[in-house]
Write a protein that holds these residues in place. Structure first.
Motif, short mmCIF file in Angstrom:
data_model
loop_
_atom_site.label_atom_id
_atom_site.label_comp_id
_atom_site.label_asym_id
_atom_site.label_seq_id
_atom_site.Cartn_x
_atom_site.Cartn_y
_atom_site.Cartn_z
N THR A 25 1.23 -1.55 -0.12
CA THR A 25 -0.05 -0.25 -0.07
C THR A 25 0.99 1.61 -0.07
N GLU A 26 0.18 2.16 -0.53
CA GLU A 26 0.78 3.19 -0.69
C GLU A 26 0.88 4.15 0.80
N GLY A 27 0.92 3.48 1.74
CA GLY A 27 0.08 4.15 3.33
C GLY A 27 1.49 3.37 3.80
N LEU A 28 1.68 2.14 3.82
CA LEU A 28 3.16 1.65 4.03
C LEU A 28 4.52 2.18 3.66
N LYS A 29 3.97 3.15 2.41
CA LYS A 29 5.68 2.95 2.10
C LYS A 29 6.18 4.45 2.57
N ILE A 30 4.76 5.14 2.71
CA ILE A 30 4.70 6.84 3.15
C ILE A 30 4.56 7.02 3.94
N LEU A 31 4.09 5.64 5.72
CA LEU A 31 5.06 5.49 6.70
C LEU A 31 6.16 4.83 7.26
N SER A 32 6.76 4.15 6.62
CA SER A 32 8.00 3.78 6.63
C SER A 32 8.81 4.95 6.22
N ALA A 57 9.50 8.25 17.66
CA ALA A 57 10.43 8.77 16.20
C ALA A 57 8.95 7.77 15.51
N ALA A 58 8.18 6.51 16.42
CA ALA A 58 7.05 6.14 15.85
C ALA A 58 6.07 6.16 16.08
N THR A 59 5.56 7.19 17.09
CA THR A 59 4.30 7.61 18.10
C THR A 59 4.20 8.76 16.55
N SER A 60 5.06 9.39 16.69
CA SER A 60 5.54 10.91 15.90
C SER A 60 4.64 9.90 14.62
N VAL A 61 5.15 9.08 13.77
CA VAL A 61 4.38 8.45 11.96
C VAL A 61 3.04 8.92 12.42
N HIS A 62 2.22 7.72 13.89
CA HIS A 62 1.21 7.49 13.28
C HIS A 62 0.31 8.21 14.17
N VAL A 98 3.88 -2.85 8.94
CA VAL A 98 4.07 -1.65 9.71
C VAL A 98 5.52 -1.84 10.36
N ALA A 99 5.68 -2.86 11.14
CA ALA A 99 6.15 -3.16 13.02
C ALA A 99 7.83 -3.91 12.20
N ALA A 100 7.81 -3.83 11.18
CA ALA A 100 8.74 -4.86 10.33
C ALA A 100 9.21 -3.65 10.07
N ALA A 101 8.52 -3.10 9.45
CA ALA A 101 9.80 -1.61 8.61
C ALA A 101 10.09 -0.87 9.43
N GLU A 102 9.21 -1.27 10.42
CA GLU A 102 10.32 0.17 11.68
C GLU A 102 11.31 -0.74 12.14
N ILE A 103 11.20 -2.16 12.79
CA ILE A 103 11.81 -2.92 13.21
C ILE A 103 13.52 -3.15 12.10
N TYR A 104 12.82 -3.17 10.75
CA TYR A 104 14.44 -3.18 10.26
C TYR A 104 14.78 -1.91 9.71
N GLY A 105 14.05 -0.94 9.43
CA GLY A 105 15.09 0.27 9.18
C GLY A 105 15.89 0.52 10.33
N ALA A 106 14.67 0.90 11.86
CA ALA A 106 16.00 1.61 12.93
C ALA A 106 17.15 1.10 13.51
N ILE A 107 17.33 -1.08 13.28
CA ILE A 107 18.33 -1.62 13.32
C ILE A 107 19.45 -1.63 12.36
N GLY A 108 18.66 -1.36 11.09
CA GLY A 108 19.51 -1.16 9.40
C GLY A 108 20.80 -0.20 9.95
N ILE A 109 19.59 0.97 9.93
CA ILE A 109 20.66 2.59 10.39
C ILE A 109 21.30 2.94 11.39
N LEU A 110 21.08 1.94 12.05
CA LEU A 110 22.24 1.60 13.48
C LEU A 110 22.78 1.38 13.24
N ILE A 111 22.63 -0.43 12.22
CA ILE A 111 23.99 -0.98 12.20
C ILE A 111 25.24 -0.34 11.00
#
Ligand code: HEM
Length: 473
Positions: free
Chosen positions: A122-129, A164-169, A421-434
């Motif tokens: 969905t466009e929603g998932l893309k934009i929220l991520s 970070a997550a709460t400001s998105v939603h 949404v959870a997967a995008a946040e977890i992957y994104g947050a940890i990916g960037i830290l790493i």
């Protein structure tokens, strides 16, 4: 199963109890458990789980949702009656036919909104991520600056990730109304299960105070959003006052049914809970596991480089990120070990499960922990109860068997709609830290464990803090 004599082992350490049941009972049948004068059906095998999770006509999640809104969030009584019309297992109010109740029920509308806004593709998932990534990067750049920092794991995840997550939603302005919302949220969360278990209210003053303050803030947030943006533009998915479009849609649905401001605030507070009670503990554990295994970090860094580019501007190839084999395995393994949900249902009519009759009015529990520790995950050198990042790197047939026992998001008609949404946040947050930092974990207060008494509600929070050292690369 005979009378257990006491509900204490069950409620105090649910996971231990489930492991004990699996040890002493035959593996592939349902059990009746007599607890506190009630009969509860217990399902602990993957085969039976797959069966019961699909029974939606005579096993109700709605009745539990009603109890959650009544006991934990305390939605006003009149509003709750309206909210529950047409719910599975709830009789229509006097003078209303079942057909009319079914016609006006709201659960289907909410489910449609989840699909439209949060699902894969969905466009929603893309934009929220994407928004999440911007927020998360801003938070970590603010804390870390250019050098090296030592930061409390709890502060990093339960405050910065939370926001970070709460400001998105919920948009950018909730923080102005409730700057202490993250800290209040965790205070409330500690009392969540106890509120459901009818622990006397006087024993939970902190959790109740935190809850009421947060609901009060939700009311203010809602009034402000309604005033600033009464209607979402048809092509808009996010704005600063509401956050995601779904928040506005949910409130609109409740307004059309005449629910009060309080009830609407309580309902969105329920979403705030769904959003934050699980993902932060999972991220905490995933980080802990990765950093406790020094050989894993460089391998993950190498993988992630192919999906995330930091300069000149952060950009993520989401579909590549989600397909990185080792990262995926570490994600699945972290969920396997950190999530303990009960998958509870109320039986609304006598139901045949594999030749056993589950009687109307009783509760069924199908704990994910029983499945997540099942022999299918065992390995001679990596026991089932230990983290092993490569556990899910197996051939397709083996993986299919594993996934049948992997139920962090439950399933059936209430299969967690926030899982993408959870997967995008977890992957994104940890990916960037790493990618951005060299990291190291210190556990000065002893080895971090699962918080006691929290098993059964979802992802289990770490019981103590630790420190993460982050050094910009
Ligand atoms: C790793 C993180 C998460 C885990 C482990 C998780 C797990 C679950 C589970 C086990 C359920 C209950 C399903 C059932 O018993 O049938 C559920 C429901 C739900 N989850 Fe999640 N969840 C996570 C993240 C999220 C996020 C980020 C959101 C919101 C964006 C969310 C929103 C919801 C909602 C709204 C429901 C209720 C569904 C309904 O009533 O039909 N979850 N989740």
């Amino acid at each position: 199963m005979p009378w257990l004599g006491s509900a204490i082992p069950f409620s105090r350490d649910f996971d231990h109890f489930i492991q004990w049941v699996r040890k002493i009972m035959p593996p592939d049948i349902p059990y009746s458990l007599y607890l506190g004068g009630r009969t509860i059906y217990l399902v602990t095998s993957p085969r039976l789980y797959a069966k019961v999770i699909r029974i939606s006509k005579t096993m109700s999640f709605d009745l539990l949702e009603r109890d959650i809104f009544r006991k934990i969030f305390e939605m006003p009584k009149q509003d709750l009656e309206q909210y529950c019309i047409g719910m599975h297992g709830v009789a229509p109010p006097p003078g209303m036919s079942q057909e009319e109740a079914n016609r006006i029920e709201m659960a289907t509308k909410f489910a449609g909104q989840f699909k439209e806004n949060w699902f894969s593709q969905t466009e929603g998932l893309k934009i929220l991520s994407q928004r999440f990534i911007v927020e998360w990067e801003r938070h970590i750049d603010d804390i870390i600056g250019k050098g090296e920092v030592k930061i409390s794991l709890k502060r990093l995840i339960e405050h910065h990730f939370f926001w970070a997550a709460t400001s998105v939603h919920f948009g950018s302005h909730l923080k102005d109304i409730a700057p202490d919302a993250a800290e209040l949220f965790w205070e409330f969360e500690e009392g969540f299960l106890k509120l459901f278990q009818d622990t006397p209210r006087w024993m939970l003053p902190g959790a109740i105070r935190a809850r009421d303050k947060l609901i009060g803030s939700m009311e203010k947030w809602l009034l402000q959003a309604l005033e600033k943006v009464p209607e979402f533009a048809s092509d808009e998915i996010w704005n600063e006052w509401w956050g995601g479009r779904i928040l506005w849609q949910r409130v609109k649905t409740l307004t059309a049914r005449g629910l009060s401001l309080r009830a609407k605030a309580v309902h969105q507070f329920g979403l705030l809970w769904g959003l934050n009670a699980n993902t932060p503990p999972v991220i905490s554990w995933m980080l802990i596991y990765i950093l406790r295994n020094p050989l894993l970090l460089p391998k993950l860094q190498k993988e992630v480089e192919s999906a995330i580019v930091l300069a000149p501007k952060l950009s993520i190839d989401w579909s590549a990120l989600m397909r990185l084999p080792l990262f995926l395995s570490v994600y699945q393994e972290s969920l396997r070990l950190s999530v303990s949900n009960m998958t509870a249902r109320i039986v609304t009519d006598d139901t045949d499960v594999d030749g056993y009759i589950f009687k109307k009015g009783r509760m069924m529990l199908a704990p994910s922990r029983a499945l997540h520790l099942s022999p299918v995950f065992d390995h001679p050198s990596h026991p089932v109860n230990e983290f092993w990042g490569e556990r899910f790197l197996v051939d397709e047939g083996e993986k299919l068997k594993m996934m049948n026992s992997w139920r962090p998001f439950a399933g059936g008609i209430t299969y967690c709609p926030g899982r993408y949404v959870a997967a995008a946040e977890i992957y994104g947050a940890i990916g960037i830290l790493i990618l951005k930092f060299d990291m190291r974990l210190e556990e000065p207060y002893g080895s971090i464990q699962h918080s006691p008494g929290r098993a059964g509600t979802g992802a289990v929070r770490p019981d103590r803090d630790g420190y993460i050292f982050l050094k910009r690369k």
